[in-house]
Design a protein around this motif. Sequence first.
Motif, PDB file in Angstrom:
ATOM      1  N   SER A 108      -1.460  69.683  36.128  1.00  0.00           N
ATOM      2  CA  SER A 108      -0.592  69.189  35.055  1.00  0.00           C
ATOM      3  C   SER A 108       0.745  69.894  35.121  1.00  0.00           C
ATOM      4  CB  SER A 108      -1.238  69.429  33.685  1.00  0.00           C
ATOM      5  OG  SER A 108      -1.478  70.812  33.477  1.00  0.00           O
ATOM      6  N   ALA A 112       3.199  70.665  29.927  1.00  0.00           N
ATOM      7  CA  ALA A 112       1.975  70.121  29.338  1.00  0.00           C
ATOM      8  C   ALA A 112       0.899  71.196  29.230  1.00  0.00           C
ATOM      9  CB  ALA A 112       1.473  68.954  30.187  1.00  0.00           C
ATOM     10  N   ARG A 115       1.682  73.477  26.319  1.00  0.00           N
ATOM     11  CA  ARG A 115       1.435  72.779  25.056  1.00  0.00           C
ATOM     12  C   ARG A 115      -0.059  72.782  24.725  1.00  0.00           C
ATOM     13  NH1 ARG A 115       5.476  69.049  26.755  1.00  0.00           N
ATOM     14  NH2 ARG A 115       3.853  67.641  27.549  1.00  0.00           N
ATOM     15  N   ARG A 116      -0.891  72.568  25.751  1.00  0.00           N
ATOM     16  CA  ARG A 116      -2.345  72.586  25.528  1.00  0.00           C
ATOM     17  C   ARG A 116      -2.815  73.972  25.101  1.00  0.00           C
ATOM     18  NH1 ARG A 116      -2.817  69.916  30.437  1.00  0.00           N
ATOM     19  NH2 ARG A 116      -3.890  71.730  31.336  1.00  0.00           N
TER      20      ARG A 116
END
Length: 341
Positions: A108, A112, A115-116
């Motif tokens: 990813s 991203a 953010r996860r």
Amino acid sequence: MSKAVAGGRATLAMVAAAAGVSTPTVSKVLHGRPDVAAATRARVEQALADCGYVPPQNQERRRVHTVNLVCDDLLAPYTSEVLRGVTKAANLEEMDVVVALLQDVAGSTPQAWTRRLRAAGHEGIIVVACELTDAQLTALDRARMPLVAIDPLSLPSVEVASVGSTNAAGGVDATEYLVGLGHRRIAFVGGPVTSTCGQARLHGYLAAMSNARLPVDTDLVSHGPFVTPTGLAEGQRLLGLDEPPTAVIVGNDSIAIGVIEAARQRGLAVPADLSVVGFDDTYLAESSTPPLTTVRQPLQEMGAFAFRTLLRVRDGEPPGARHTELATQLVIRSSTARPAT
């Protein structure tokens, strides 16, 4: 102590400063932890009252505290030992450890991924013996995600706290021990040529050989991944030389197992025909045949130290030195002996 903070919400850091303690100590008092002295607890509770501290929407009571550990190979003996140290330290702080593989993270975008991590409530990342990209490091820095590296393949270009061992000293100790046994033609099979820890071990080997006034044949120095096939392939090559070595120092215990197997396939005995010294002192060392002489890295201690450093970074405290090295120790077992005459 000052009274309630005017014009803003009191933070744990403010309470800690008012009480003259660390932020983790304030957190322990808030969570009812028993490992705080009575006088300190009273001082912190008074500071909480004086500062008017209010947990944000009772977030502390329902939050699961976790850190993320990223590694390249979860099944590697090295990684499992480090993970034990991290989880033991996390248990003492009533925190959880979530493990991720580097190849999954690489699937990813850095943005991203961060953010996860934030959405899952992870409070920091420990990276074990692998290397994050500059883009990943930048994304973590922008997200203010604390990061500590254990035995990084190369020291990050950004300000990242890292933990390792005295690899160069370990290389010196292993080489000097073999020289003391009477070996003169000593080979070195290290990890990847770009590995910081592997290069430090190589430099220790070269320094000890130089101090002993022993020449280093370039055919006796090689590199490869920290896996058993490296030892098997390089062991076969070394033992096939017109003048093979009488001893080999390797980059980790897994490589050592491969070298021992290469000797067996050629009908040679360890240590009667070839002495082998590993590095790490994982479970492979004692269970190998013969038991492996190796340079012990304090792997569990490195994991615990990295976790404690991560908490300091998370709490806004200085991590200490940018790179910390814990001491290695030569552990002598049955894979080394005097050379055959």
